[in-house]
Design an enzyme around this catalytic site. Structure first.
Site, PDB file in Angstrom:
ATOM      1  N   ARG A  17      43.713  34.805  26.792  1.00  0.00           N
ATOM      2  CA  ARG A  17      43.182  36.120  26.412  1.00  0.00           C
ATOM      3  C   ARG A  17      43.241  36.344  24.899  1.00  0.00           C
ATOM      4  O   ARG A  17      42.368  36.997  24.341  1.00  0.00           O
ATOM      5  CB  ARG A  17      43.948  37.233  27.135  1.00  0.00           C
ATOM      6  CG  ARG A  17      43.502  37.354  28.572  1.00  0.00           C
ATOM      7  CD  ARG A  17      44.241  38.439  29.287  1.00  0.00           C
ATOM      8  NE  ARG A  17      43.620  38.728  30.555  1.00  0.00           N
ATOM      9  CZ  ARG A  17      44.172  39.467  31.503  1.00  0.00           C
ATOM     10  NH1 ARG A  17      45.369  40.000  31.313  1.00  0.00           N
ATOM     11  NH2 ARG A  17      43.539  39.689  32.624  1.00  0.00           N
ATOM     12  N   LYS A  57      44.044  39.392  49.482  1.00  0.00           N
ATOM     13  CA  LYS A  57      43.547  40.696  49.940  1.00  0.00           C
ATOM     14  C   LYS A  57      42.029  40.747  50.036  1.00  0.00           C
ATOM     15  O   LYS A  57      41.334  40.605  49.044  1.00  0.00           O
ATOM     16  CB  LYS A  57      44.024  41.798  48.984  1.00  0.00           C
ATOM     17  CG  LYS A  57      45.498  42.065  49.089  1.00  0.00           C
ATOM     18  CD  LYS A  57      45.813  43.411  48.454  1.00  0.00           C
ATOM     19  CE  LYS A  57      47.220  43.425  47.910  1.00  0.00           C
ATOM     20  NZ  LYS A  57      47.286  43.488  46.445  1.00  0.00           N
ATOM     21  N   GLY A 109      40.702  42.265  38.455  1.00  0.00           N
ATOM     22  CA  GLY A 109      40.152  43.487  39.037  1.00  0.00           C
ATOM     23  C   GLY A 109      38.841  43.900  38.376  1.00  0.00           C
ATOM     24  O   GLY A 109      37.875  44.251  39.056  1.00  0.00           O
ATOM     25  N   GLY A 165      43.362  36.350  37.894  1.00  0.00           N
ATOM     26  CA  GLY A 165      44.582  35.869  37.250  1.00  0.00           C
ATOM     27  C   GLY A 165      45.189  34.675  37.961  1.00  0.00           C
ATOM     28  O   GLY A 165      45.496  33.646  37.342  1.00  0.00           O
TER      29      GLY A 165
END
Ligand code: ADP
Ligand code: MG
Length: 395
Positions: A38, A199, A374, A350
């Site tokens: 990043r 998820k 996200g 991630g």
């Protein structure tokens, strides 16, 4: 209309204070940055501004501190940034206030100041108006180069932004928007989606948008078992998402012919032993990785798509544990193979990026690594991105 950093004339940067919202939320261990992707993503924007004589003020969050806590200090990031840029980087242990202003006034043209963690103030996440004012009083020009936090309505990504007459998108943000828009609206065919992780909920929006465009959807990881149960398989104690079971059933009935599910699984019982089963997962057993046969099929689907586009989010298993990492490692390697064969490959998330690293596949073997988890999924779902909308200018 979005304006990029390169849309402004060089002279407009000279001697100006430019606040760049970056995402330096990186892994730090013992005071050392252990993963700097990043940070490196923000380098083109930083160097562009430095060369034009701006006073470059960098602001970021790190972790989720509830209060000022040296474990969440950005000081180690300043050290790493200095190494990467091979130039001086100043650091100040606050992000607002008189001392910060004084420091900024004293900065030379073309120099860099990294501010301390924005989240030392709860006002950042609460988008507090006073805090927004303090942030916007720091600079003349605002730049957002933090795609991965652009889905949040925080002071530094949202509230403070409209206070700036000049608000621009940085090069990393633009690159993300371009690649992800390509996937969202116009993926080069054939388009293969590879979805795993734990998820289902997080992925539904993106899947709803992308499934109609995809030629194949390969599902692995914890997400697979809800699909398998919907197909009538026994899944033992594997992850099951009751809440989204109906959605899964309807996805299978609309797009079933495109969806590939694991045929075999690496399973474990509570005693920590592991074995491979095909088809049904026995009671008391839990699926933690796709099996070898599935891995071979998925790898050849991915590696065989050397012409189109492949988007991968979510590991195929609990790859953090050695015996459940095989499926994910195979997928990572076949992503690299597809890239070398000419495919456009995008990897986001991630944990997925961590898995890619673990497999030994390098960043240069992927067309685009999305810095967002996200944010990437939200963008692909077509959700509003407050941090990007705030940059829009009416002219
Ligand atoms: P990303 O961060 O790349 O978006 P996710 O957060 O969606 O990925 O998923 C990553 C997590 O999913 C990992 O921590 C991994 O251990 C977990 N996971 C993958 N497969 C399984 C499984 N079969 N059972 C339980 N957890 C799993
Ligand atoms: Mg994750």
């Amino acid at each position: 209309m979005l304006r990029s950093v390169s849309d402004l004339d060089d002279i407009q940067y000279y001697g100006k204070k430019v606040l760049v919202r970056v995402d330096f939320n990186v892994s730090i261990d013992n005071g050392l940055v252990t993963e700097d992707y990043r940070i490196r993503s923000a380098i083109p924007t930083i160097e562009y501004l430095v060369k034009r004589g701006a006073k470059v003020i960098l602001a970021s969050h790190l972790g989720r501190p509830k209060y000022r806590n040296h474990n969440n200090s950005l000081a180690p990031v300043a050290v790493r940034l200095k190494e990467i840029l091979n130039r001086k980087v100043d650091f100040i242990n606050d992000c607002i206030g008189t001392e910060v202003h004084t420091k900024i006034e004293k900065l030379n043209y073309g120099s860099i100041l990294l501010l301390e963690n924005l989240r030392y103030y709860s006002e950042e996440q609460n988008n507090d108006p006073e805090f927004c004012k303090s942030i916007s009083s720091l600079a003349d020009i605002y730049v957002n180069d933090a795609f991965s936090t652009s889905h949040r309505k925080h002071a530094s990504t949202y509230g403070a932004v409209k206070n700036f007459d000049i608000r621009l998108s940085g090069f990393s943000l633009i690159k993300e928007i371009e690649y992800l828009s390509m996937i969202r609206y116009n993926p080069r065919k054939p388009f293969t989606l590879v979805i795993g992780g734990s998820k289902i909920k997080d992925k539904i929006g993106a899947l709803e948008n992308l499934l109609p465009k995809a030629d194949k959807l390969l599902i692995g990881g914890g997400a697979a078992y809800t699909f398998l149960k919907a197909k009538g398989f026994k899944i033992g104690n594997s992850l099951f998402d009751e809440e989204h079971f109906d959605w899964v059933k309807s996805a299978l009935s609309s797009f079933g012919e495109k969806i590939l599910l694991p045929l075999d699984h690496i399973v474990s019982s509570e005693e920590n032993s592991f074995s491979t089963v095909s088809g049904d997962i026995p009671d008391g057993m839990c699926g933690f990785d796709i099996g070898n046969e599935t891995s071979r099929i998925y790898s050849s689907e991915i590696g065989g798509n050397g012409f189109g586009t492949i988007f991968w989010n979510g590991p195929m298993g609990m790859f953090e544990v050695g015996q459940f990492a095989g499926g994910t490692m195979d997928v990572a390697k076949s992503m690299a193979l597809a890239f070398w064969r000419g495919a456009m490959t995008l990897v986001g998330g991630g944990d997925t990026i961590a898995a890619l690293k673990k497999s030994g596949v390098s960043e240069s073997e992927v067309t685009h690594l999305s810095t967002g988890g996200g944010a990437t999924l939200r963008f692909l779902a077509g959700d509003k991105m407050p941090g990007i909308e705030a940059l829009e200018q009416v002219n």
